[in-house]
Design an enzyme around this catalytic site. Sequence first.
Site, PDB file in Angstrom:
ATOM      1  N   SER A   1      21.177   3.335  15.987  1.00 46.28           N
ATOM      2  CA  SER A   1      20.190   3.015  14.955  1.00 46.28           C
ATOM      3  C   SER A   1      19.879   4.221  14.085  1.00 46.28           C
ATOM      4  CB  SER A   1      18.902   2.496  15.601  1.00 46.28           C
ATOM      5  OG  SER A   1      18.427   3.419  16.570  1.00 46.28           O
TER       6      SER A   1
ATOM      7  N   ASN B   1      10.796   3.484  24.895  1.00 49.85           N
ATOM      8  CA  ASN B   1      10.123   2.235  24.519  1.00 49.85           C
ATOM      9  C   ASN B   1       8.740   2.471  23.920  1.00 49.85           C
ATOM     10  OD1 ASN B   1      12.409   1.106  25.511  1.00 49.85           O
ATOM     11  ND2 ASN B   1      11.483   0.211  27.344  1.00 49.85           N
TER      12      ASN B   1
ATOM     13  N   THR C   1      -2.496 -26.496 -16.819  1.00 46.41           N
ATOM     14  CA  THR C   1      -2.240 -27.096 -15.505  1.00 46.41           C
ATOM     15  C   THR C   1      -0.935 -27.857 -15.697  1.00 46.41           C
ATOM     16  OG1 THR C   1      -3.526 -29.066 -16.042  1.00 46.41           O
ATOM     17  CG2 THR C   1      -4.696 -27.321 -14.860  1.00 46.41           C
ATOM     18  N   HIS C   2      -0.091 -27.895 -14.703  1.00 43.95           N
ATOM     19  CA  HIS C   2       1.253 -28.491 -14.831  1.00 43.95           C
ATOM     20  C   HIS C   2       2.052 -27.820 -15.956  1.00 43.95           C
ATOM     21  CE1 HIS C   2      -0.413 -31.929 -12.468  1.00 43.95           C
ATOM     22  NE2 HIS C   2      -1.482 -31.679 -13.207  1.00 43.95           N
TER      23      HIS C   2
ATOM     24  N   SER D   1      20.475  -7.159 -25.115  1.00 46.82           N
ATOM     25  CA  SER D   1      21.694  -7.825 -24.682  1.00 46.82           C
ATOM     26  C   SER D   1      22.876  -7.068 -25.267  1.00 46.82           C
ATOM     27  CB  SER D   1      21.685  -9.266 -25.182  1.00 46.82           C
ATOM     28  OG  SER D   1      23.008  -9.758 -25.267  1.00 46.82           O
TER      29      SER D   1
ATOM     30  N   LYS E   1      18.118 -10.046 -28.926  1.00 52.83           N
ATOM     31  CA  LYS E   1      17.445 -10.312 -27.652  1.00 52.83           C
ATOM     32  C   LYS E   1      16.726  -9.127 -27.041  1.00 52.83           C
ATOM     33  CE  LYS E   1      18.537 -13.354 -24.795  1.00 52.83           C
ATOM     34  NZ  LYS E   1      19.161 -14.010 -23.657  1.00 52.83           N
TER      35      LYS E   1
ATOM     36  N   ASN F   1      15.212  -8.763 -23.215  1.00 57.79           N
ATOM     37  CA  ASN F   1      15.109  -9.515 -21.962  1.00 57.79           C
ATOM     38  C   ASN F   1      14.091  -8.901 -21.001  1.00 57.79           C
ATOM     39  OD1 ASN F   1      17.136 -11.290 -22.817  1.00 57.79           O
ATOM     40  ND2 ASN F   1      18.739  -9.912 -22.064  1.00 57.79           N
TER      41      ASN F   1
ATOM     42  N   GLU G   1      11.959 -10.270 -14.143  1.00 55.90           N
ATOM     43  CA  GLU G   1      12.891 -11.126 -13.403  1.00 55.90           C
ATOM     44  C   GLU G   1      13.235 -10.520 -12.042  1.00 55.90           C
ATOM     45  OE1 GLU G   1      15.968 -12.977 -16.387  1.00 55.90           O
ATOM     46  OE2 GLU G   1      15.327 -11.038 -17.133  1.00 55.90           O
TER      47      GLU G   1
ATOM     48  N   TYR H   1      10.485  -4.939  26.630  1.00 58.46           N
ATOM     49  CA  TYR H   1      11.388  -4.490  25.567  1.00 58.46           C
ATOM     50  C   TYR H   1      12.776  -5.105  25.704  1.00 58.46           C
ATOM     51  CZ  TYR H   1      14.217  -1.473  22.577  1.00 58.46           C
ATOM     52  OH  TYR H   1      15.071  -1.017  21.616  1.00 58.46           O
TER      53      TYR H   1
ATOM     54  N   GLN I   1      15.286  -3.474  18.058  1.00 62.18           N
ATOM     55  CA  GLN I   1      15.772  -2.407  17.189  1.00 62.18           C
ATOM     56  C   GLN I   1      16.020  -2.923  15.765  1.00 62.18           C
ATOM     57  OE1 GLN I   1      18.384   0.799  18.690  1.00 62.18           O
ATOM     58  NE2 GLN I   1      19.987  -0.186  17.509  1.00 62.18           N
TER      59      GLN I   1
ATOM     60  N   LYS J   1      13.433  -2.527  12.133  1.00 55.45           N
ATOM     61  CA  LYS J   1      13.152  -1.463  11.164  1.00 55.45           C
ATOM     62  C   LYS J   1      13.734  -1.702   9.783  1.00 55.45           C
ATOM     63  CE  LYS J   1      12.996   1.451  15.068  1.00 55.45           C
ATOM     64  NZ  LYS J   1      13.526   0.284  15.855  1.00 55.45           N
TER      65      LYS J   1
HETATM   66  N1  ARG Z   1      16.504   2.779  19.101  1.00 57.56           N
HETATM   67  C1  ARG Z   1      15.670   1.998  19.920  1.00 57.56           C
HETATM   68  C2  ARG Z   1      14.859   1.007  19.078  1.00 57.56           C
HETATM   69  O1  ARG Z   1      14.795   1.170  17.925  1.00 57.56           O
HETATM   70  C3  ARG Z   1      14.732   2.855  20.679  1.00 57.56           C
HETATM   71  C4  ARG Z   1      14.270   2.278  21.984  1.00 57.56           C
HETATM   72  C5  ARG Z   1      15.387   2.228  22.920  1.00 57.56           C
HETATM   73  N2  ARG Z   1      14.947   1.822  24.208  1.00 57.56           N
HETATM   74  C6  ARG Z   1      15.810   1.435  25.164  1.00 57.56           C
HETATM   75  N3  ARG Z   1      15.319   1.071  26.297  1.00 57.56           N
HETATM   76  N4  ARG Z   1      17.093   1.375  24.940  1.00 57.56           N
HETATM   77  O2  ARG Z   1      14.338   0.058  19.572  1.00 57.56           O
END
Ligand code: ARG
Length: 467
Positions: free
Chosen positions: A33, A120, A165-166, A287, A293, A295, A300, A327, A332, A335
């Site tokens: 990660s 964890n 409205t609408h 454009s 134009k 835009n 958007e 856990y 993971q 994030k």
């Molecule tokens: N990279 C892990 C995460 O984002 C960290 C925790 C890992 N814990 C484990 N027991 N493997 O969740």
Amino acid sequence: MADGTQDTKSSNQMWGGRFASGPDAIMEEINASIGFDKKLFAQDIRGSIAHATMLAHQGIIAEEDKTKIVEGLEAIRTEIESGNFEFSRRLEDIHMNVEARLATLIGTAAGRLHTARSRNDQVAVDFRLWVKEELQRTDRALTGLIEAFLDRAEEHAETVMPGFTHLQTAQPVTFGHHCMAYVEMFGRDRQRVRHAIEHLDQNPLGAAALAGTGFPIDRHMTARALGFREPTRNSIDTVSDRDFALEFLAVASIAATHLSRLAEEIVIWSTPQFGFIRLSDAFSTGSSIMPQKKNPDAAELVRAKTGRINGSLIALLTVMKGLPLAYSKDMQEDKEQVFDAAESLELAIAAMTGMMRDMTIRTDRMKAAAGSGYSTATDLADWLVREAGLPFRDAHHVTGRAVALAESKGCELADLSLEELQSIHPDVKAGIFDVLTVEASVASRKSFGGTAPSQVREQIAWWRTAL
Ligand code: ARG
């Protein structure tokens, strides 16, 4: 291999694909990660410093070791900040990258940092700290957006425009009033942000792997050091839960949904057909083929980013759904969704704040549109109720006939003569013409929260003190 057995270290023809060195490479790629959680380095180091300081205070590690650990961690922070840190995918994540570097820098003392802690609770503390800071940034950004709206509302407290409205002309309103509708929405978004901060403001550190620890740690001390209100109350929940991330995404999705409605209105208002606003060059593009134009690209894209932010919420909800406690590595995947949504939301708010501040309001076009489409029909009906004593339903009916007459003559209600109006109802008096203009219409709507300029100014004043 010559003996015909499979060498698991080399690429497998059937399923190895681009993974040159076989299963190890596949495992590393799916498991690591560091590519995204390096964003948490500052929080990770802060958490570790708080932890080591507490361990020494409690006599769990020696003072000298703590000093070495803290100095080492601070050196690592400088290395990362200045781009002189080599992240390794083999070391999986930010936690192990930092710890391995610490071992190189300070030797065996580094091994004492992870006492009474697990990745964890470590990842839970890092991510909570990050989300909390992001929520605080969002709060400030929303405040800036609200201020932009308050300024435009003040400037245009008397500017009349059609209310819809609408998406059909309904009754005249003031542009200031329309702006204040967004102030209310973004104001509630800010409240949601603050509630989310309140909910996540507990320290996960010390939950360890899932069951707590036998070491005499002080979780209140680390809570204070990290700026959390208090420690979490259940170690299993602490390492299992990501509702703080979900809540961030939910808050972000609702705010983005509000932004997308504004974006859509900007797209509509800036068409030549509406012509209510002119966007500044800074927030529009030309454009490459059609020279006439201009835009509304920024609007958007804000509209589109909302899809992406909402998608992140659904993605993480789906990851978390049905996960057994405590856990699991699934978590993971929390994030990237949060990072992506946060970046999109920050950009969307900034773009909208800029657009609102820069756009030209075409008051002439708004006023002309406000008077068309029989927008004061309700005012005519209200006059018949007030001055001629008709029940509202009858007045509605009479007004309908007046609209039909004006339509057949191709004119507005105010252009009908007194005789023509009296032919529809004998009690009509000349005073009726006072309510048929759009200015009279909006000025009359003085009920609390109504569109009258006096009410709009009152609401602006309330918001200025509330901020
Ligand atoms: N990279 C892990 C995460 O984002 C960290 C925790 C890992 N814990 C484990 N027991 N493997 O969740």
